[in-house]
Design a protein around this motif. Structure first.
Motif, PDB file in Angstrom:
ATOM      1  N   GLU A 281      36.618  38.149  39.239  1.00  0.00           N
ATOM      2  CA  GLU A 281      35.300  38.295  38.622  1.00  0.00           C
ATOM      3  C   GLU A 281      35.367  39.090  37.327  1.00  0.00           C
ATOM      4  O   GLU A 281      34.782  38.704  36.316  1.00  0.00           O
TER       5      GLU A 281
ATOM      6  N   ASN B  82      34.859  37.665  33.528  1.00  0.00           N
ATOM      7  CA  ASN B  82      33.852  38.240  32.618  1.00  0.00           C
ATOM      8  C   ASN B  82      34.478  38.561  31.262  1.00  0.00           C
ATOM      9  O   ASN B  82      33.877  38.320  30.204  1.00  0.00           O
TER      10      ASN B  82
ATOM     11  N   GLY C 128      29.006  39.190  40.263  1.00  0.00           N
ATOM     12  CA  GLY C 128      30.387  39.255  39.821  1.00  0.00           C
ATOM     13  C   GLY C 128      30.830  40.657  39.474  1.00  0.00           C
ATOM     14  O   GLY C 128      31.761  41.195  40.072  1.00  0.00           O
TER      15      GLY C 128
END
Ligand code: ADP
Ligand code: MG
Length: 620
Positions: free
Chosen positions: A31, A35, A121
């Motif tokens: 996650e 990002n 996330g």
């Protein structure tokens, strides 16, 4: 410094996040790194649009562990965030969707696929960290900020000095998660989830200090990913070697693939990927879970059971689609119309590829046939559409290693192998060695014998029979003599009824009547005197039931095998038996019967010992 309270509908979300995702802590890394990739790609996008005019520079993402401080840092040189953006994207957005998330999925077990989709996330970091810091500096004119949160709904936000554009996420790893401070652990997770991310990812032990950076030192780190994996490229720009190279990247220990399909769809859904036909090993321990599912180059799962039909999971490779919903339960996935379309698209592509190979280069196709047969037959059995598409390129191999399509084969055998009821009879062996005598026998009668020896062939035969009228398969040791001897060769028996009766009774004395049926037949004097055959239907039922298929009602697997003992009434040996005394006849019949069993590898234990003894005595 600003203090505030994170907007949460639920009292405190962190214990819930931890509990919910307990089994899959490691995905936090996926996650956070994705990002970082998103942020970097957004900046590149802005640069392409002319919205960002600065220097992009090296945009590698850096990941570093500090064991002393117990921190794991993920740093990018993406677009960064202003203080307001942190408040908006981290504090509010994440948590409003977190509320939604919790409402919707209170009872759901597999949280791992849900998390990314609901903007949780970033917060997955709290599964492994008890304190998280964000250092971020936007590409826009704005002061850099530091955000910190310790897992309670309280956060702090302050302005800081930060040299580089971009975001650094610092996780203070909690005591239960110290494994994530291990080099090999992070390395293996990066390999699993980030191997093909589109931005270079560097991983090294130590992070450079601000001083080091000023001195222009380079971090001691290696790039752990391939940013432009083969499936993202144009098929026309790739050579066979490139495809094979990529395959090795995915499966370092596998044999070379037989061939592959490059998928590239943009309507009605987005899907790219490469599927490989692996060389299946003969042991039939079919390896599944070899197709990897990606979403924009982020690894999602290697359990693609719901997305591709079962039989296609025998293939290897990569599927990448942003359109496969990852946020819902399995049963929902199965009914999802996108998934269904993807399903049938892939299966069509695979069938087309097979047909193309067959047409373009039959010799090569034949060479590879045995490696793909299992897969093709499995597909034909499980999917009617697939059956229709590949039927014309499905091959049969005979014991002479010649290959035919079913239509070709029917044409070849139709004269010699049509029985008296007009059925085409396809003979097959499962073992050339074991069934050698039967094969020879059939061939001497001008019949052709196929070889069908894979685990799936029992089912495949049933299928072929049901799809083709007046077509029957018979194993070469089935009772084929009765109705397949060409008519003009049908031979009259030289024995009269009384003699036959006598012979039959004598043979029946020697066999176990529960298991063996004696059958007299006027074959050629050149044929064997006695022959063991099996009833095709009964044998199949028994095999099916042993495999756990078919009708289990009869528990056929437990029954002893039913055999026929065919006695050739025209053989001189049998004719001669009639002249012998009863005692002598019995002795010889015993020997004949044992020989018939022996030729089938069916004489075992005490019976075999006795047979050998008797044979020695006869030899004297
Ligand atoms: P999602 O990625 O699904 O939007 P996340 O919880 O992972 O949800 O992230 C929330 C938001 O925080 C992102 O949409 C983005 O705006 C911001 N963000 C997270 N990480 C970064 C980063 N490394 N750089 C810039 N913005 C980020
Ligand atoms: Mg995210």
């Amino acid at each position: 410094m600003e203090r505030g309270s994170i907007h949460v509908q639920t009292e405190n979300i962190f214990p819930i996040i931890k509990k919910f995702l307990y089994s899959d802590h490691e995905i936090f890394l996926r996650e956070l790194v994705s990002n970082a990739v998103d942020a970097t790609q957004k900046l590149k996008g802005l640069a392409a649009l002319g919205e960002f005019k600065g220097e992009l520079g090296d945009v590698s993402i850096q990941i570093a562990i500090d064991k002393e401080k117990k921190t794991l840092t993920i740093a990018d040189k993406g677009l960064g965030m202003t203080g307001d953006e942190v408040k908006k994207y981290i504090n509010q957005v994440a948590f409003s969707s977190a509320g939604e998330f919790l409402d919707k999925f209170k009872g759901v077990e597999d949280g791992k696929t849900i998390i990314g989709h609901f903007g949780l996330g970033f917060y997955s970091a709290f599964m492994v960290a008890d304190r998280v810091e964000i250092f971020t500096k936007s590409y826009q004119e704005a002061p850099a900020v530091r955000w910190e949160c310790d897992g309670s709904p309280e956060f702090t936000l302050e302005e800081i000095e930060k040299q580089d554009r971009g975001t650094e996420i610092v996780l203070h790893i909690n005591d239960e998660s110290l494994e994530f401070l291990e080099d090999h652990k992070i390395r293996s997770l990066l390999k699993k989830y980030c191997k093909f991310l589109p931005i270079p990812i560097q991983f090294g032990e130590k992070f450079l200090s601000e001083e080091d950076k000023k001195e222009g030192k380079l971090p001691e780190a290696d790039i752990v990913n391939i940013t432009d994996p083969a499936w993202t490229k144009q098929p026309s720009s790739l050579t066979d070697d490139n495809y094979i190279q990529f395959y090795k990247e995915l499966y370092p220990f596998a044999h070379e693939p037989l061939f592959w399909i490059h998928l590239n769809v943009d309507y009605p859904f987005n899907l790219t990927g490469i599927l490989y036909f692996p060389k299946l090993n003969k042991g039939y321990e079919v390896e599944k879970n070899k197709i990897h599912l990606y979403c924009n180059q982020v690894f999602v799962t290697d359990n693609v059971g719901e997305i591709v039909p079962e039989y296609l999971t025998l293939l290897h490779g990569v599927i990448d689609s942003p359109d496969i919903p990852l946020n819902v339960s399995r049963s929902y996935l199965q009914s999802d119309s996108n998934v269904k379309k993807i399903n049938s698209h892939i299966s069509k592509k695979v069938a087309d590829k097979l047909a193309e190979l067959f047409q373009k280069d039959r010799a090569v196709y034949e060479q590879k046939w045995n490696d793909i047969a299992l897969f093709v037959k499995y597909g034909m059995l499980s999917d009617d559409k697939f059956y229709e598409r590949v039927n014309a390129s499905c091959l049969l191999e005979n014991v002479e290693n010649q290959f035919f399509t079913l239509e070709e084969y029917k044409e070849k055998i139709k004269d010699a192998q049509t029985d008296k009821d007009g059925n085409l009879v396809l003979l097959y062996a499962v073992d050339k060695e074991q069934q050698h005598s039967y094969i020879q026998d059939a061939q001497s009668r001008g019949l052709d014998v196929l070889i069908l020896n894979s685990v799936i062939d029992n089912h495949f035969i049933q299928l072929a029979e049901s799809k083709n009228e007046k077509t029957q398969f018979k194993r070469v040791d089935a009772d084929i003599t009765s109705n397949l001897i060409p008519k003009e060769e049908t031979i009259e028996s030289v024995m009269n009824d009384e003699q036959k009766e006598k012979l039959k009774n004598s043979f029946e004395e020697q066999v176990d009547k529960m298991q063996v049926q004696v059958e007299l037949k006027p074959l050629s004097p050149n044929d064997a005197p006695v022959l063991i055959t099996r009833n095709e239907f009964m044998r199949r039922m028994k095999e099916m039931s042993a495999m756990g298929g078919g009708s289990n009602m009869f528990m056929m697997g437990d029954l002893p095998e039913q055999l026929n003992l065919v006695v050739n009434t025209n053989h001189p040996l049998n004719i001669g038996l009639l002249e012998k005394s009863e005692e002598e006849r019995q002795k010889r019949i015993k020997q004949l019967y044992d020989l018939a069993l022996l030729s089938q590898n069916m004489l075992k234990g005490e019976a075999l010992t006795n047979f050998v003894k008797r044979s020695f005595e006869l030899a004297i």
